[in-house]
Design an enzyme around this catalytic site. Structure first.
Site, PDB file in Angstrom:
ATOM      1  N   PHE A  84     -23.607   7.403 -10.561  1.00  0.00           N
ATOM      2  CA  PHE A  84     -24.455   6.124 -10.620  1.00  0.00           C
ATOM      3  C   PHE A  84     -23.694   4.786 -10.654  1.00  0.00           C
ATOM      4  O   PHE A  84     -22.522   4.793 -11.052  1.00  0.00           O
ATOM      5  CB  PHE A  84     -25.027   6.289 -12.292  1.00  0.00           C
ATOM      6  CG  PHE A  84     -25.695   7.596 -12.769  1.00  0.00           C
ATOM      7  CD1 PHE A  84     -27.026   7.540 -12.717  1.00  0.00           C
ATOM      8  CD2 PHE A  84     -25.072   8.714 -13.049  1.00  0.00           C
ATOM      9  CE1 PHE A  84     -27.785   8.570 -12.750  1.00  0.00           C
ATOM     10  CE2 PHE A  84     -26.070   9.941 -13.284  1.00  0.00           C
ATOM     11  CZ  PHE A  84     -27.261   9.753 -13.388  1.00  0.00           C
ATOM     12  N   ASP A  85     -24.495   3.930 -10.309  1.00  0.00           N
ATOM     13  CA  ASP A  85     -23.898   2.376 -10.620  1.00  0.00           C
ATOM     14  C   ASP A  85     -24.151   2.288 -12.134  1.00  0.00           C
ATOM     15  O   ASP A  85     -24.870   2.978 -12.584  1.00  0.00           O
ATOM     16  CB  ASP A  85     -24.840   1.577  -9.590  1.00  0.00           C
ATOM     17  CG  ASP A  85     -24.279  -0.125  -9.869  1.00  0.00           C
ATOM     18  OD1 ASP A  85     -23.269  -0.347 -10.140  1.00  0.00           O
ATOM     19  OD2 ASP A  85     -25.084  -0.952  -9.845  1.00  0.00           O
TER      20      ASP A  85
END
Length: 294
Positions: free
Chosen positions: A161-162
């Site tokens: 994930f960012d």
């Protein structure tokens, strides 16, 4: 007794995200709906090639083998009609995917059905449906074109994930965009003990974290990574936020503006979620991608 989805991790996915339907989509764009339907019906016995999110879905469903009561549900929600869904169903059977539920909307938006299926994550190749899902407070991502290889089934799902505008809200990112890096760093240091707001993928991450808690840490079938462009000097606020939420990420990388794609490749992500095209275009060669937006 009716089957209850509320205690499951529910992934809704479009047929075009699960399988490679790019040829069929070109027929639809160039020749129209009737030609598309005719082609699908004539080829209903021909299994489709795997699509961008196939490996992610396959490995995720494998987790159910550890439990008598399934934890993971994958549901097909498609703009196709039920008749053209015959080919999708045969392809699901061909690849032995444990998918028992589907919805076919014949061209209308699928987003209004997400709540009915208790969906935690929606994946589609149709950006308008993804935005409708995000507007309805469901984690959603547009699956970007990627030619995957059919990997041997893994005993672990890896999800990257960012941070800002994905797991977290976008208020800090807006400060960076509007006032620059120094203002952003000062803001994060000043607010190090104040949790960030929850982003569109918070609920999905929380459900994953709850599943991970059912296993000893070293034996969890899901491994997560945070891969953020943030500098390490902002890590305190990030880690305090995750702790306040009661969720975990297994690995965290503070890239300080360095391109993310090599770290994501090294992590071996089955899928990576980010909201910025600049980070996605280099990663697409090696990793299945989902683009989120606020």
């Amino acid at each position: 007794m009716a089957y209850d989805l509320k205690d499951k991790l529910v992934i809704a996915i479009s047929s075009r995200a699960l399988f490679d339907l790019e040829k069929e989509n070109r027929i639809f764009d160039e020749e129209g709906l009737e030609a598309y339907y005719d082609y699908q019906l004539k080829h209903e016995e021909t299994p489709l090639e795997v699509g961008t999110a196939f490996r992610f879905v396959k490995n995720l469903l494998a987790i159910n083998k550890s439990f008598d009561d399934k934890l993971i549900e994958v549901i097909i929600l498609s703009r196709n009609n039920a008749a053209t869904g015959l080919r999708i169903g045969r392809s699901i059977a061909h690849y032995q995917l444990e998918i028992e539920r589907s919805g076919w909307t014949a061209g209308t938006s699928v987003a209004k059905y997400l709540d009915a299926f208790k969906v935690d994550l929606f994946l589609s190749a149709h950006p308008a449906d993804v935005q409708d899902a995000i507007n309805a407070d469901v984690a959603a991502a547009t699956i970007l074109p990627h030619k995957p290889t059919v990997d041997v089934e893994s005993d672990m799902v890896k999800i990257a994930f960012d941070g800002d505008a994905v797991i977290f809200g976008d208020e800090s990112e807006r400060i960076y965009q509007e006032k620059g890096l120094e203002a952003f760093l000062a803001h994060e240091r000043d607010n190090a003990k104040n949790p960030l707001s929850k982003g569109p993928f918070f609920k999905f991450l929380k459900v994953i974290s709850d599943i991970q808690d059912r296993f000893p840490m070293e034996k969890s079938p899901i491994r997560t990574a945070l891969v953020t462009a943030r500098n390490f000097s902002t890590h305190e606020r990030v880690l305090r936020t995750l702790d306040a939420w009661g969720v975990r990420v297994d690995e965290a990388f503070f890239q300080g503006g360095v391109q993310k794609y090599e770290v994501i490749k090294a992590f071996g992500a089955d899928i990576f979620f980010d909201d910025q095209d600049t980070h996605l275009k280099y990663t697409a060669k090696d990793t299945p991608l989902g683009k989120s937006s606020l």
